[in-house]
Scaffold this motif. Structure first.
Motif, PDB file in Angstrom:
ATOM      1  N   LEU A  89       0.823  -1.202   0.000  1.00 49.31           N
ATOM      2  CA  LEU A  89       0.000   0.000   0.000  1.00 49.31           C
ATOM      3  C   LEU A  89       0.862   1.259   0.000  1.00 49.31           C
ATOM      4  O   LEU A  89       0.552   2.242  -0.693  1.00 49.31           O
ATOM      5  N   ALA A  90       1.945   1.248   0.775  1.00 46.68           N
ATOM      6  CA  ALA A  90       2.846   2.402   0.814  1.00 46.68           C
ATOM      7  C   ALA A  90       3.512   2.629  -0.532  1.00 46.68           C
ATOM      8  O   ALA A  90       3.845   3.766  -0.890  1.00 46.68           O
ATOM      9  N   GLY A  91       3.708   1.552  -1.304  1.00 47.64           N
ATOM     10  CA  GLY A  91       4.324   1.655  -2.625  1.00 47.64           C
ATOM     11  C   GLY A  91       3.327   1.947  -3.730  1.00 47.64           C
ATOM     12  O   GLY A  91       3.688   1.952  -4.913  1.00 47.64           O
ATOM     13  N   GLY A  92       2.058   2.161  -3.346  1.00 46.74           N
ATOM     14  CA  GLY A  92       1.050   2.502  -4.345  1.00 46.74           C
ATOM     15  C   GLY A  92       0.423   1.315  -5.040  1.00 46.74           C
ATOM     16  O   GLY A  92      -0.323   1.481  -6.025  1.00 46.74           O
ATOM     17  N   GLU A  93       0.714   0.108  -4.583  1.00 49.83           N
ATOM     18  CA  GLU A  93       0.133  -1.087  -5.189  1.00 49.83           C
ATOM     19  C   GLU A  93      -1.198  -1.437  -4.521  1.00 49.83           C
ATOM     20  O   GLU A  93      -1.397  -1.159  -3.336  1.00 49.83           O
ATOM     21  N   SER A  94      -2.079  -2.072  -5.290  1.00 51.58           N
ATOM     22  CA  SER A  94      -3.354  -2.542  -4.751  1.00 51.58           C
ATOM     23  C   SER A  94      -3.279  -4.047  -4.542  1.00 51.58           C
ATOM     24  O   SER A  94      -3.072  -4.791  -5.509  1.00 51.58           O
ATOM     25  N   PRO A  95      -3.429  -4.526  -3.317  1.00 52.04           N
ATOM     26  CA  PRO A  95      -3.352  -5.968  -3.071  1.00 52.04           C
ATOM     27  C   PRO A  95      -4.545  -6.698  -3.669  1.00 52.04           C
ATOM     28  O   PRO A  95      -5.608  -6.122  -3.886  1.00 52.04           O
ATOM     29  N   LYS A  96      -4.356  -7.990  -3.923  1.00 54.14           N
ATOM     30  CA  LYS A  96      -5.447  -8.820  -4.425  1.00 54.14           C
ATOM     31  C   LYS A  96      -6.486  -9.022  -3.324  1.00 54.14           C
ATOM     32  O   LYS A  96      -6.139  -9.055  -2.139  1.00 54.14           O
ATOM     33  N   THR A  97      -7.728  -9.152  -3.725  1.00 50.50           N
ATOM     34  CA  THR A  97      -8.800  -9.368  -2.749  1.00 50.50           C
ATOM     35  C   THR A  97      -9.700 -10.518  -3.195  1.00 50.50           C
ATOM     36  O   THR A  97      -9.730 -10.886  -4.374  1.00 50.50           O
ATOM     37  N   GLN A  98     -10.411 -11.087  -2.231  1.00 55.05           N
ATOM     38  CA  GLN A  98     -11.413 -12.119  -2.472  1.00 55.05           C
ATOM     39  C   GLN A  98     -12.674 -11.763  -1.703  1.00 55.05           C
ATOM     40  O   GLN A  98     -12.611 -11.082  -0.681  1.00 55.05           O
ATOM     41  N   LYS A  99     -13.803 -12.269  -2.183  1.00 58.69           N
ATOM     42  CA  LYS A  99     -15.041 -12.123  -1.430  1.00 58.69           C
ATOM     43  C   LYS A  99     -15.088 -13.143  -0.304  1.00 58.69           C
ATOM     44  O   LYS A  99     -14.686 -14.282  -0.487  1.00 58.69           O
ATOM     45  N   HIS A 100     -15.584 -12.704   0.841  1.00 63.48           N
ATOM     46  CA  HIS A 100     -15.903 -13.662   1.906  1.00 63.48           C
ATOM     47  C   HIS A 100     -17.388 -13.525   2.206  1.00 63.48           C
ATOM     48  O   HIS A 100     -17.870 -12.449   2.556  1.00 63.48           O
ATOM     49  N   HIS A 101     -18.112 -14.628   2.072  1.00 61.89           N
ATOM     50  CA  HIS A 101     -19.552 -14.607   2.276  1.00 61.89           C
ATOM     51  C   HIS A 101     -19.880 -14.585   3.770  1.00 61.89           C
ATOM     52  O   HIS A 101     -19.232 -15.248   4.575  1.00 61.89           O
ATOM     53  N   LEU A 102     -20.883 -13.811   4.112  1.00 59.61           N
ATOM     54  CA  LEU A 102     -21.363 -13.703   5.482  1.00 59.61           C
ATOM     55  C   LEU A 102     -22.714 -14.391   5.611  1.00 59.61           C
ATOM     56  O   LEU A 102     -23.456 -14.517   4.633  1.00 59.61           O
ATOM     57  N   PHE A 103     -23.033 -14.815   6.841  1.00 58.63           N
ATOM     58  CA  PHE A 103     -24.283 -15.514   7.096  1.00 58.63           C
ATOM     59  C   PHE A 103     -24.911 -14.957   8.375  1.00 58.63           C
ATOM     60  O   PHE A 103     -24.214 -14.455   9.258  1.00 58.63           O
ATOM     61  N   LYS A 104     -26.223 -15.056   8.450  1.00 56.23           N
ATOM     62  CA  LYS A 104     -26.936 -14.602   9.638  1.00 56.23           C
ATOM     63  C   LYS A 104     -27.722 -15.749  10.248  1.00 56.23           C
ATOM     64  O   LYS A 104     -28.309 -16.562   9.532  1.00 56.23           O
ATOM     65  N   MET A 105     -27.705 -15.808  11.577  1.00 56.80           N
ATOM     66  CA  MET A 105     -28.557 -16.719  12.328  1.00 56.80           C
ATOM     67  C   MET A 105     -29.403 -15.847  13.239  1.00 56.80           C
ATOM     68  O   MET A 105     -28.903 -15.308  14.232  1.00 56.80           O
ATOM     69  N   ASN A 106     -30.663 -15.643  12.860  1.00 60.61           N
ATOM     70  CA  ASN A 106     -31.503 -14.640  13.527  1.00 60.61           C
ATOM     71  C   ASN A 106     -30.783 -13.283  13.477  1.00 60.61           C
ATOM     72  O   ASN A 106     -30.511 -12.787  12.396  1.00 60.61           O
ATOM     73  N   ASP A 107     -30.428 -12.717  14.624  1.00 63.92           N
ATOM     74  CA  ASP A 107     -29.751 -11.418  14.629  1.00 63.92           C
ATOM     75  C   ASP A 107     -28.233 -11.517  14.721  1.00 63.92           C
ATOM     76  O   ASP A 107     -27.544 -10.489  14.773  1.00 63.92           O
ATOM     77  N   GLU A 108     -27.714 -12.724  14.759  1.00 66.72           N
ATOM     78  CA  GLU A 108     -26.272 -12.915  14.901  1.00 66.72           C
ATOM     79  C   GLU A 108     -25.617 -13.140  13.534  1.00 66.72           C
ATOM     80  O   GLU A 108     -26.170 -13.810  12.666  1.00 66.72           O
ATOM     81  N   LEU A 109     -24.433 -12.577  13.366  1.00 65.87           N
ATOM     82  CA  LEU A 109     -23.658 -12.750  12.145  1.00 65.87           C
ATOM     83  C   LEU A 109     -22.601 -13.819  12.373  1.00 65.87           C
ATOM     84  O   LEU A 109     -22.053 -13.934  13.460  1.00 65.87           O
ATOM     85  N   PHE A 110     -22.323 -14.628  11.346  1.00 65.37           N
ATOM     86  CA  PHE A 110     -21.180 -15.532  11.432  1.00 65.37           C
ATOM     87  C   PHE A 110     -20.522 -15.674  10.068  1.00 65.37           C
ATOM     88  O   PHE A 110     -21.108 -15.341   9.039  1.00 65.37           O
TER      89      PHE A 110
END
Length: 227
Positions: A89-110
């Protein structure tokens, strides 16, 4: 570029990093101004941070600095070392990224794991062992597996057939469903025996009020990866 570090004070030449304690996150109301958010901690810390941030209009990209015992989410995404990411980031490069899926159980996130089967028993005993020289590292989890092995051997087949027991572990999504084990989450409805239940979520134990559990997808976040 603005970066927020949660749970640890970080500095790096050429980068604008604001550091806050995890306990003060709820008082920080301008998360959307940051390009990256660093989460310092294990799976439980990541879950608790994302639970507070979930629902914001636009979420930044997350950088994981795993300091927990298992760090499953970091392993899933092959999270690079924090120093390497900051250098990019300091060198101006953009790191690779991936999606991470989120899930809900009632009002709780996991993020990847939820259940009231052997996982709950394992985490409960592991946390009981979290003291002295067992406080850090994975040895407490290994000991819990050894202690509970006879119980799991006998009870797991019965729990897999039970309508009130379940275990979700999305890294094994190639096993879509086997009894009350789920490797994939679409929409799951579970009715329990009691109004108050202890459930394991990403290595945390939470108390859930109500007999009915509705489990479903809850969007995704972007996580820095070296893959």
């Amino acid at each position: 570029m603005k970066i927020l570090s949660i749970g640890k004070t970080l500095h790096y030449n050429g980068l604008d990093i604001t550091s806050i304690d995890t306990s003060t996150l709820s008082e920080h109301h301008d998360i959307e101004q940051y390009d990256y958010v660093i989460i310092n901690g294990g799976d439980g810390t990541i879950r608790r941070v994302l639970k507070q941030l979930h629902g914001l209009g636009t979420l930044p990209t997350f950088i994981l600095n795993p300091t927990g015992s298992f760090n499953v989410v970091a392993k899933i995404h092959r999270a690079p070392k924090i120093g390497d990411v900051l250098e990019m980031l300091a060198g101006g490069e953009s790191p690779k990224t991936q999606k991470h899926h989120l899930f809900k159980m009632n009002d709780e996130l996991f993020l990847f794991s939820a259940g009231n089967m052997g996982d709950l028993q394992h985490i409960f005993l592991s946390e009981t062992l979290r003291f002295g020289w067992l406080k850090h590292g994975i040895l407490k989890y290994v000991l819990a597996v050894i202690f509970l092995f006879p119980v799991h051997l006998i009870m797991t087949p019965f729990m897999l057939m039970s309508k009130t027991r379940f275990f979700i572990f999305t890294p094994l999504r190639f096993i879509r469903k086997f009894g009350s084990f789920y490797g994939e989450v679409q929409e799951i409805d579970i009715d329990l025996d009691n109004d108050y239940n202890m459930i394991e979520l990403d290595g945390d134990i939470v108390n859930v009020k109500g007999r009915h559990l509705k489990i479903q997808k809850a969007g995704n976040v972007r996580v820095v990866t070296r893959a």
